[in-house]
Design a protein around this motif. Structure first.
Motif, PDB file in Angstrom:
ATOM      1  N   TYR A  96      40.842-104.807  84.096  1.00 25.13           N
ATOM      2  CA  TYR A  96      40.452-104.380  82.747  1.00 25.13           C
ATOM      3  C   TYR A  96      39.010-104.818  82.520  1.00 25.13           C
TER       4      TYR A  96
ATOM      5  N   VAL B  57      35.746-104.568  79.881  1.00 27.54           N
ATOM      6  CA  VAL B  57      35.260-104.244  78.542  1.00 27.54           C
ATOM      7  C   VAL B  57      33.761-103.960  78.609  1.00 27.54           C
TER       8      VAL B  57
ATOM      9  N   TYR C 291      31.713-103.742  73.471  1.00 33.33           N
ATOM     10  CA  TYR C 291      33.075-104.097  73.052  1.00 33.33           C
ATOM     11  C   TYR C 291      33.757-102.993  72.247  1.00 33.33           C
TER      12      TYR C 291
ATOM     13  N   ALA D  87      36.355 -99.595  76.925  1.00 32.58           N
ATOM     14  CA  ALA D  87      36.826-100.352  78.082  1.00 32.58           C
ATOM     15  C   ALA D  87      37.306 -99.385  79.143  1.00 32.58           C
TER      16      ALA D  87
ATOM     17  N   MET E 272      41.887 -99.831  73.072  1.00 32.82           N
ATOM     18  CA  MET E 272      41.621-100.930  73.993  1.00 32.82           C
ATOM     19  C   MET E 272      42.742-101.960  73.980  1.00 32.82           C
TER      20      MET E 272
END
Length: 498
Positions: free
Chosen positions: A112, A114, A118, A121, A150
């Motif tokens: 995962y 990001v 922010y 992702a 996300m």
């Protein structure tokens, strides 16, 4: 302590008594460093910052080979069965935008990543198992836009994704308060290392309010302001609970008194709300995350005496935010509200004088413009469009109209105020003829100290009687070699050795 003061020549002796400065007097001795009021981080996310301290920062990665070189050794340190989590990724992470298939080729265990803003992702197939089709979710590409999408993958992280729920005005299903308080403590220690003694923590929910209250009762090492996040379509009981939390009295060094809202997203995902069309999508300007309800919430919050902070990246988002603040002033009367607009990546010239007219504070991040702090120019500047470059990140223009306070949005950007100050002083226009938005050293320091404190309703100065929040630097703040030597937070000293 014998130091040089940032605004006075010669050496000075600063004497402390408890939490306050007792005296500031001239000294004949040699100064041991440069003293400033400690830095005020006007926009950060402490919980997320604490989590990011244990994740892999990909901000310097711009190719698949570079990604493999840093990701594979890091993944080997992550316990088997845990998702590998990274942050700070630029949109050219793999020489271009990453995809599910490209990430599968690099790592087969759950991964995962990001994005640096922010608001986006990427995940590989292992991380996307069980994730449903939903708004903002592109399962084919493995791309997730905005917080709700996300969270569908982020909740699988070792942190449970709890650090991001304040952005959604949501609460964790499986709280882990002791672990989470330890992460926040680590984030506050990182702030002290960078000379920061006051933070506006921009993602409050009831869970964080409880965590920070417990920490404040134990004794916070820095001052923390915690706005409660409001979003569109909240149930009345939930909204009432958040307003009630926002009205709580201070607990030690923790203060409430604020709410936070999101008007839009970011340019790289085409979720920034703008006045003119996106150049690559004729007829499309995105849309606000919160519509007419925003005005109602502004009026209610303002009537309760709360400060309002609103994330607004696109110029239409800034305009809608100012409209809400103006409606609150008309409904409730003018007061010293110090309402804030956060980010302001793009500002329509017609709205510049409204900041002064409405008494609105511009809360900005000098590490956010593409071309600074390691951020590539593309694809962002093309998404903005060359005709709007003159209206982008208008620090100097806003400085001439209103109060300007600075932060980093950490962990979105590096936390160091010294780095951010140098960015504010050295930014170059994206094209000949664009306005020069650089600030002087004094202007940048004020935005990071005295004005940042003012925006948080406190005074901040190196004067007798003031709180002993002081940072001692090794030299000129504009020099890249300068570092933080000591931080005094209400008289408590933290020293740092290179």
């Amino acid at each position: 302590m014998r130091v040089q003061l940032w605004d006075r020549p010669g050496a000075w002796e600063i004497a402390l008594q408890g939490e306050r400065i007792a005296s500031v007097t001239p000294s004949a001795g040699e100064a041991l460093g440069l003293a400033l009021p400690a830095f005020v981080e006007s926009h950060a996310h402490l919980f997320a910052g604490g989590v990011a301290l244990g994740q892999l920062n990909l901000s310097a990665v711009h190719s698949e080979a570079e990604l493999r070189a840093v990701l594979l050794p890091f993944a080997a340190t992550v316990p088997e069965g845990e998702m590998v989590c990274c942050f700070g990724a630029n949109y050219d992470l793999m020489g271009g935008r990453p995809t599910r298939a490209a990430l599968d080729a690099v790592l087969q265990r759950p991964l995962y990543i990001v994005a640096t803003d922010y608001h986006c992702a990427w995940a590989n197939s292992a991380a996307l198992q069980g994730v449903p089709e939903a708004p903002g979710v592109d399962l084919a590409l493995g791309e997730l836009h905005e917080f709700a999408a996300m969270d569908l993958v982020g909740r699988k992280a070792p942190s449970g994704g709890r650090q991001s729920l304040g952005l959604l005005a949501a609460e964790p299903e499986t709280p882990d308060p002791e672990r989470d308080k330890a992460l926040i403590r680590a984030a506050m220690a990182e702030c002290l290392r960078h000379g920061i003694t006051r933070v506006v923590n921009m993602d409050g929910n009831l869970y964080q309010a409880q965590l920070f209250t417990e920490l404040a009762e134990e004794g916070l090492p820095i001052d923390v302001s915690l706005p409660m996040t409001l979003v569109a379509g909240m149930e009345p009981d939930r909204l009432d609970a958040l307003f009630a939390a926002a009205r709580r009295p201070p607990v030690g060094r923790l203060s409430f008194g604020r709410v936070k809202m999101f008007m839009d997203g970011v340019f790289d995902t085409h979720t920034a709300y703008r006045v003119t069309d996106y150049p690559d999508r004729p007829g499309f300007r995105s849309e606000p995350l919160i519509g007419a309800e925003f005005v109602e919430l502004c009026i209610r919050a303002d009537a309760l005496g709360l400060q309002i902070a609103t994330h607004a990246v696109g110029d239409a988002a800034v305009r809608a935010t100012l409209d809400g603040y103006e409606a609150a002033r008309i409904a409730n009367g003018a007061r010293d509200s110090r309402h804030r607009v956060e980010h302001i990546d793009l500002l329509h010239p017609d709205d510049l004088p409204r900041f002064k007219a409405l008494g609105v504070t511009a809360s900005m991040q000098p590490v956010h413009p593409p071309g600074l702090a390691g951020l590539p120019l593309e694809p962002t500047i093309s998404i903005v469009g060359a005709d709007r470059w003159p209206d982008s990140f208008p620090w100097r223009a806003l400085h001439g109209q209103t109060r300007l306070c600075f932060g980093t949005d950490w962990p979105v950007s590096p936390l160091s105020p010294l780095h951010a100050i140098r960015c504010a002083m050295t930014r170059q226009p994206w094209a000949p003829g664009n306005p020069d938005q650089r600030l002087t050293l004094t202007q940048a320091l004020q935005a990071y100290t005295t004005t940042g404190a003012w925006a948080d309703f406190v005074d901040h100065a190196l004067e007798p009687g003031a709180l002993a929040d002081i940072v001692i630097l090794s030299g000129d703040p504009s020099d890249p070699a300068t570092r933080v030597l000591e931080t005094y937070s209400r008289g408590v000293r933290s020293a740092f050795i290179a």
